[in-house]
Motif scaffolding. Structure first.
Motif, short mmCIF file in Angstrom:
data_model
loop_
_atom_site.label_atom_id
_atom_site.label_comp_id
_atom_site.label_asym_id
_atom_site.label_seq_id
_atom_site.Cartn_x
_atom_site.Cartn_y
_atom_site.Cartn_z
N GLN A 1 52.01 26.29 35.61
CA GLN A 1 52.59 27.38 36.39
C GLN A 1 51.54 28.45 36.61
OE1 GLN A 1 55.87 29.73 34.64
NE2 GLN A 1 57.06 29.21 36.44
N LEU A 2 51.43 28.89 37.85
CA LEU A 2 50.49 29.95 38.23
C LEU A 2 51.29 31.09 38.83
CD1 LEU A 2 47.92 28.49 37.48
CD2 LEU A 2 49.20 26.93 38.95
N GLN A 3 51.34 32.21 38.13
CA GLN A 3 52.22 33.31 38.52
C GLN A 3 51.47 34.51 39.09
OE1 GLN A 3 53.40 32.86 34.45
NE2 GLN A 3 55.55 32.91 35.02
N GLU A 4 50.23 34.26 39.54
CA GLU A 4 49.40 35.35 40.06
C GLU A 4 48.78 34.92 41.38
OE1 GLU A 4 47.59 36.11 35.57
OE2 GLU A 4 46.99 34.46 36.90
N VAL A 5 49.59 34.61 42.36
CA VAL A 5 49.05 34.21 43.66
C VAL A 5 49.73 35.00 44.77
CG1 VAL A 5 48.42 31.88 42.92
CG2 VAL A 5 50.69 32.30 43.87
N PRO A 6 49.03 35.24 45.88
CA PRO A 6 49.65 35.89 47.03
C PRO A 6 50.39 34.88 47.90
CG PRO A 6 47.32 35.56 47.46
CD PRO A 6 47.58 35.04 46.06
N PHE A 7 51.45 35.34 48.55
CA PHE A 7 52.20 34.47 49.46
C PHE A 7 51.38 34.15 50.70
CE2 PHE A 7 55.37 33.95 52.94
CZ PHE A 7 55.96 32.78 52.47
N ALA A 8 50.68 35.15 51.22
CA ALA A 8 49.84 34.97 52.41
C ALA A 8 48.42 35.37 52.04
CB ALA A 8 50.34 35.83 53.57
N PRO A 9 47.64 34.44 51.47
CA PRO A 9 46.31 34.80 50.97
C PRO A 9 45.39 35.31 52.07
CG PRO A 9 46.62 32.41 50.96
CD PRO A 9 47.95 33.01 51.26
N ALA A 10 44.71 36.43 51.74
CA ALA A 10 43.74 36.99 52.67
C ALA A 10 42.33 36.54 52.34
CB ALA A 10 43.82 38.52 52.64
N GLY A 11 42.14 35.98 51.16
CA GLY A 11 40.82 35.54 50.75
C GLY A 11 40.87 34.88 49.39
N ASP A 12 39.71 34.44 48.93
CA ASP A 12 39.57 33.80 47.64
C ASP A 12 38.59 34.61 46.82
OD1 ASP A 12 39.36 32.08 45.47
OD2 ASP A 12 38.03 30.69 46.50
N ALA A 13 39.02 35.09 45.67
CA ALA A 13 38.15 35.93 44.84
C ALA A 13 36.89 35.20 44.44
CB ALA A 13 38.91 36.41 43.60
N ALA A 14 36.94 33.87 44.36
CA ALA A 14 35.75 33.09 44.00
C ALA A 14 34.90 32.74 45.21
CB ALA A 14 36.16 31.81 43.28
N GLY A 15 35.40 33.00 46.42
CA GLY A 15 34.65 32.70 47.63
C GLY A 15 34.45 31.23 47.89
N GLU A 16 35.35 30.39 47.40
CA GLU A 16 35.18 28.94 47.50
C GLU A 16 36.19 28.26 48.42
OE1 GLU A 16 33.66 28.51 42.83
OE2 GLU A 16 35.68 27.89 43.43
N LEU A 17 37.41 28.79 48.50
CA LEU A 17 38.49 28.11 49.21
C LEU A 17 38.76 28.77 50.56
CD1 LEU A 17 40.95 27.59 46.21
CD2 LEU A 17 39.36 25.92 47.20
N ASP A 18 39.02 27.95 51.56
CA ASP A 18 39.35 28.42 52.90
C ASP A 18 40.84 28.74 52.97
OD1 ASP A 18 39.66 28.95 55.58
OD2 ASP A 18 39.18 26.92 56.26
N VAL A 19 41.18 30.00 53.19
CA VAL A 19 42.58 30.41 53.22
C VAL A 19 43.06 30.68 54.64
CG1 VAL A 19 42.35 31.42 50.92
CG2 VAL A 19 42.08 32.88 52.94
N SER A 20 42.25 30.36 55.64
CA SER A 20 42.58 30.74 57.02
C SER A 20 43.86 30.11 57.51
CB SER A 20 41.42 30.37 57.95
OG SER A 20 41.18 28.97 57.90
N ALA A 21 44.23 28.94 57.01
CA ALA A 21 45.46 28.26 57.44
C ALA A 21 46.62 28.51 56.48
CB ALA A 21 45.22 26.76 57.58
N GLY A 22 46.44 29.41 55.53
CA GLY A 22 47.51 29.68 54.57
C GLY A 22 47.66 28.52 53.58
N TRP A 23 48.87 28.40 53.05
CA TRP A 23 49.12 27.39 52.02
C TRP A 23 49.36 26.02 52.65
CZ3 TRP A 23 47.89 27.81 47.17
CH2 TRP A 23 47.83 29.08 46.58
N ASP A 24 48.33 25.47 53.28
CA ASP A 24 48.44 24.11 53.79
C ASP A 24 48.05 23.12 52.69
OD1 ASP A 24 45.70 24.40 53.60
OD2 ASP A 24 45.29 23.97 55.72
N ALA A 25 48.06 21.83 53.02
CA ALA A 25 47.78 20.80 52.02
C ALA A 25 46.39 20.95 51.43
CB ALA A 25 47.96 19.41 52.63
#
Length: 530
Positions: free
Chosen positions: A394-418
């Protein structure tokens, strides 16, 4: 449909509890839900590969078995097949980034033996004993209508036993953060590491007000009640409820979406959906989010403008992600002691958990998320094939509509896609594997439930928040949504109302008990009749 005394909208734990209690008091009751099965965020099934049974959402039942619903209905639920497996030894643990392991056992003395500071051992014993001596009164406060005279008895009881100084201390703790309370009472890091991450399970962060009250509540509850899980998985919990509701004559209507509360002369008189309606002569109980109740189920103008505005401003909390993992063998923990622990947090305590919460509040995926590692198979081996294991992450510290990745590794431009779901799950699994070398080689199945999935499954999970709204102080206790509404015979229950989130069913039970209580006239008649 047939006319009933009460209609309960929403068949989560609060709706089930309310329906069962009212029916037990002789009311005719209809329970309506838009899912194929009752349960809300209680569900289970083979989500990864065949042979592995996962609790899809909620899993642990310490608050349930110590609450009023279990006290009232537990014997009946067990009669209908409910069975628990529980921890007798280690109950929870925290693993820090450097690999240090802190353990909590059911036994307080076994727990404090792991504290380096003798003063911390004494302080911990005292905190647990203090809560235990006042648990009945504190439970009475949390289980009472805070806007009613019902709070006076537990409040006076607390004052009688502890004095004004103790009442003032609890009031101060209710506005104190968990981090501040832990710093005040303990010198070493062990207690902070153990219990600060548990604040996430109340929808709080380490620096949120009321954490100072909740830390000892969590600690004392787990020492007293352990971490019970349902033998065979959450589906068996629902089976017991289905049998109990049927036995009490509750008419359960699943796959039915309620579109509106029917009003007659301004009074709640039932509910309706597309092509159907259920009249109710005495009450309508709605286990829904405030925005849904006052913004869509009721017609415009049904309540004062201020009430509707307050409901529209009711804020969701942080979103959550659930990851289910099927493993072909035991978890290869670097520290073998963790193999016997039902629930492990990966956290440095207040410090790292607070940073992850802040990153999520800023719209970022946390670089180092707090990971809740559930190992239900440790208590209930029937959930997995012989020799195998499963993780409930369980991960209880995530945004519903991510604006970015604190680690700079993941692409969040499409939101929570697969792609993002898979990438974030990999980050989490790598975080676990850092303390369990070889874990990734054992993975045979992964299932990820994103915040978008949560919101789509349960409309009460606004913006992917499974806790019914932010539990910050301005939306907690007296300021949680009120059970009584401005509409006569319409009642609000669920996680958005007092006493807030958690698998306890307290708000549904509280309102049902209030409705089923005899009126003054009925009490007089009973006295005369006797």
């Amino acid at each position: 449909m047939d006319h009933v005394d009460a209609v309960v909208v929403g068949a989560g734990i609060n709706g089930m509890a309310a329906a069962a209690h009212l029916a037990g008091a002789g009311w005719s009751v209809a329970l309506v839900d838009d899912h194929p099965r009752i349960g809300g965020f209680v569900a289970g099934g083979e989500r990864t590969v065949p042979g592995y049974r996962h609790d899809t959402y909620s899993s642990w039942h310490p608050l349930f078995v110590t609450g009023p619903v279990y006290a009232d209905l537990g014997a009946d639920l067990h009669r209908h097949g409910l069975e628990y497996a529980n921890a007798d030894g280690p109950v929870t643990a925290t693993v820090s980034a450097d690999g240090a392991v802190t353990l909590a056992h059911r036994d307080v003395e076994a727990t404090v033996a792991g504290f380096a500071e003798p003063a911390d051992r004494d302080a911990y014993r005292a905190a647990i004993a203090r809560f235990g001596s006042h648990a009945a009164h504190l439970g009475g406060l949390l289980g009472s209508e805070l806007r009613s005279p019902g709070v006076l008895a537990p409040l006076f009881g607390l004052a009688r036993e502890g004095g004004r100084r103790e009442v003032a201390a609890y009031a101060r703790e209710a506005v104190t953060s968990g981090r501040a309370w832990l710093r005040t009472h303990f010198r070493g890091p062990e207690v902070d590491r153990l219990w600060a991450p548990w604040l996430l399970h109340a929808g709080l962060a380490p620096d949120s007000a009321s954490g100072g009250l909740m830390v000892p509540v969590f600690a004392a509850t787990l020492h007293a009640a352990g971490l019970p899980v349902v033998v065979g998985g959450a589906g068996n919990f629902l089976t017991a409820w289905e049998r109990l509701l049927a036995e009490r004559g509750v008419a359960v209507h699943t796959d039915r979406r309620v579109d509106r509360v029917v009003l007659r002369d301004g009074v709640a008189a039932g509910v309706a959906g597309e092509g159907w309606s259920i009249p109710a002569g005495r009450a309508v109980l709605a286990s829904v989010a405030p925005r849904a109740l006052y913004g869509s189920l009721l017609p415009p103008g049904a309540v004062p403008a201020g009430v509707a505005e307050d409901a529209a401003r009711f804020r969701p909390g942080r979103a959550a992600v659930q990851v289910h993992v099927a493993l072909s063998g035991p978890v290869p923990w670097r520290d073998p002691a963790l193999g016997a622990v039902p629930l492990v947090h990966l956290s440095d305590g207040s410090s790292s958990t607070a940073i992850a919460c802040a990153e999520a509040e800023a719209g970022l995926l946390p670089r180092h998320p707090t990971v809740v590692v559930g190992q239900q198979h440790v208590l209930d081996p029937s959930r997995v094939p012989a020799g195998a294991a499963a993780l409930w992450l369980q991960l209880q510290e995530v945004p519903f509509a991510p604006a970015g990745d604190a680690a700079g590794e993941l692409d969040v431009s499409a939101g929570w896609d697969a792609g993002l779901a898979r990438g974030y799950a990999d980050r989490v699994l790598d975080r676990v594997a850092a303390h369990a070398p070889g874990l990734r080689d054992l993975v045979v199945g992964v299932d990820v439930i994103t915040p978008v999935d949560l919101a789509a499954y349960n409309p009460n999970a606004v913006a992917g928040d499974p806790y019914g709204g932010s539990a910050e102080l301005d939306q907690n206790f007296l300021w949680r949504s009120s059970h009584a509404t401005p509409v006569p015979r319409l009642w609000h229950i669920g996680a958005s109302t007092h006493p807030g989130p958690g698998l306890g069913g307290a708000s549904g039970h509280l309102v049902a008990r209030r409705l089923a209580a005899p009126t003054p006239r009925e009490r007089v008649r009973r006295v005369i009749g006797s």
